[in-house]
Design a protein around this motif. Sequence first.
Motif, PDB file in Angstrom:
ATOM      1  N   ILE A 116     -14.588 -47.809   1.597  1.00 49.61           N
ATOM      2  CA  ILE A 116     -15.814 -48.474   1.149  1.00 49.61           C
ATOM      3  C   ILE A 116     -16.704 -47.498   0.392  1.00 49.61           C
ATOM      4  O   ILE A 116     -17.339 -47.845  -0.606  1.00 49.61           O
ATOM      5  N   ASP A 117     -16.736 -46.247   0.856  1.00 44.39           N
ATOM      6  CA  ASP A 117     -17.547 -45.240   0.174  1.00 44.39           C
ATOM      7  C   ASP A 117     -16.908 -44.757  -1.125  1.00 44.39           C
ATOM      8  O   ASP A 117     -17.575 -44.101  -1.932  1.00 44.39           O
ATOM      9  N   GLY A 118     -15.623 -45.039  -1.320  1.00 42.09           N
ATOM     10  CA  GLY A 118     -14.914 -44.557  -2.504  1.00 42.09           C
ATOM     11  C   GLY A 118     -15.111 -45.441  -3.717  1.00 42.09           C
ATOM     12  O   GLY A 118     -16.090 -46.191  -3.829  1.00 42.09           O
ATOM     13  N   ASP A 119     -14.136 -45.367  -4.616  1.00 42.87           N
ATOM     14  CA  ASP A 119     -14.246 -46.083  -5.888  1.00 42.87           C
ATOM     15  C   ASP A 119     -13.847 -47.553  -5.790  1.00 42.87           C
ATOM     16  O   ASP A 119     -14.211 -48.357  -6.650  1.00 42.87           O
ATOM     17  N   ALA A 120     -13.062 -47.911  -4.774  1.00 48.24           N
ATOM     18  CA  ALA A 120     -12.608 -49.305  -4.664  1.00 48.24           C
ATOM     19  C   ALA A 120     -13.796 -50.226  -4.417  1.00 48.24           C
ATOM     20  O   ALA A 120     -14.720 -49.892  -3.689  1.00 48.24           O
ATOM     21  N   ARG A 121     -13.748 -51.400  -5.038  1.00 52.26           N
ATOM     22  CA  ARG A 121     -14.817 -52.388  -4.870  1.00 52.26           C
ATOM     23  C   ARG A 121     -14.221 -53.655  -4.257  1.00 52.26           C
ATOM     24  O   ARG A 121     -13.494 -54.401  -4.913  1.00 52.26           O
ATOM     25  N   PHE A 122     -14.512 -53.836  -2.984  1.00 53.02           N
ATOM     26  CA  PHE A 122     -14.060 -55.040  -2.305  1.00 53.02           C
ATOM     27  C   PHE A 122     -15.088 -55.381  -1.224  1.00 53.02           C
ATOM     28  O   PHE A 122     -15.837 -54.524  -0.745  1.00 53.02           O
ATOM     29  N   VAL A 123     -15.128 -56.655  -0.872  1.00 51.55           N
ATOM     30  CA  VAL A 123     -16.028 -57.141   0.171  1.00 51.55           C
ATOM     31  C   VAL A 123     -15.271 -57.120   1.505  1.00 51.55           C
ATOM     32  O   VAL A 123     -14.158 -57.652   1.597  1.00 51.55           O
ATOM     33  N   THR A 124     -15.852 -56.515   2.508  1.00 46.15           N
ATOM     34  CA  THR A 124     -15.250 -56.455   3.833  1.00 46.15           C
ATOM     35  C   THR A 124     -15.921 -57.474   4.740  1.00 46.15           C
ATOM     36  O   THR A 124     -17.148 -57.475   4.876  1.00 46.15           O
TER      37      THR A 124
END
Length: 559
Positions: A116-124
């Motif tokens: 979540i803190d990285g570059d990936a963009r997704f909703v958890t």
Amino acid sequence: MSAVGEERLADALLAARLCAVDPGLGGMILRGGGEARDLVLAELRTGLPGWASVKRMPVHIDDERLLGGIDLAATLARGAAVSRAGLLAEADGGAVIVPMAERLSDAMAGRLAAAIDGDARFVTVALDDGIEAEERSPAALMERLAFWIDLSHDRHSGHGPGAEVPQAAAPEESWTPDQIRDDGEVVTALVAIAVALGIDTARAPLFALRAARAAARLDGRAAIAEQDILLAARLVLAPRATRLPTAEEAPAEPPPPPPQDYAGEQEQGSPAALEDVVLAATLAALPKDVLARIAAGTARDRRATTAHGAGERRKSGARGRPMGARAGLPGGGRRLALIDTLRAAAPWQKLRGAAGRVAIRRDDLRIRRFETRAEAVTIFAVDASGSSALARLAEAKGAVELLLAEAYVKRAQVALIAFRGTTAELLLPPTRSLVRARRALAELPGGGGTPLAAGLRAAQQLAEAARARGRTPFLVVLTDGRANIAADGRAVRAAAVADAMAAAKAIGAGGVQAAFLDISARPGPEGAALATAMRARYLPLPRADAATMHAAVRAVQPR
């Protein structure tokens, strides 16, 4: 569904829309909900772009499937290393649903948090099915999700009037939260409210700011309005509150309205006025039970997530919850992890020149790891002597019954030892039968001397027997601490005190976790000294009722 339930569902649906508009909000914790939860997930899918995927994370997913790694089948077929994307990379731009989030290990929560803190963009979307208040998702995950919504107390039977949410404006690929204007006072107000509510993380006001911007975007506006700030504070800050504002921080009376002639030219209020309005709205949004617990000073940090009364975690090489593989040699109860071994060897096959076969070296070997949780046994040693007095004994019985019922819910075993007269008696061997436990407790008589040494020794023996069977014992002693019967049955106070101290030291040396409840009307130094020797938590409860005793023991039970 009740009116409160409709409001919570509406909040959950709106939070789903906000997450779809701005995945930078991280996502949400959804506690309970049943059919209402399905509506929220459907709302999230509707708001995401059409090309986005929604992935459900298996409970026991391994690191390679989650984060990516070697595709073993393709590697063996081609004879060269072939990589594959992990589930989190596949969900980029979409959503990841995490079932049974309250049981998520800290290690897995850490991997999710790093993604979540990285570059990936997704909703958890973390689905929390915890029953007890202490059963929460891991702190590392909760910290990174903007919305915590509890739907567990309501059942949904249809899309009620409170569940309507605004529809998103047409998506723009170039849209970013920074394009929504604010005048600088918004950040000041949100930070001040977070401080007033005892929120000690900087992420909370930042999430609230993003939520306000997403709400403005959802409504098709280019600037944050007061209604967006109120919404963000209610959805993001209110669930994280740990205290009530002090008198100095309490919202003041609203200022008088401006003259009508200048109403159309009135500029936006000062930061203090904005803080007062938003803080008042946030306090009004707090659930009544949360507000009462905060006022009483009993609100726990919601990031404490592990349930009480569970047995200790133990490493295992044969059974239990899979914890991934590690380098090592099989044997001695350790089992070879064949797939992980092949995956470790695959990238080196070309260098090793093993044509037509797989060359495996010692360093490639991986062994399987498991984690088991030992069954917990709570042992109650109750002073039934005359010195405890019948009224105090009745309260002790009530506390023990509450604890027995809680242990039953957690599928833990309970045992009951009573000491009076000259001996200690095992009234209830370790069992899960709540009926038997209540019957034994109801038949517990009172009167006679206080053979404290005999009671402590019997409790220690039972704890050691439970430990030998692979269980985790926890000892709860309820007594006034005034021993007057020695271990050999003599009514000699000096010998009784010495024997009780020796028995307490033996419990401490054995490492049995314990709580010592001093139920004397006037607690003296005897109880504290015994608790110190036992290395137990000392809880003097001279005027406590059954509920207070129950709460005190729960607070010190092992996690």
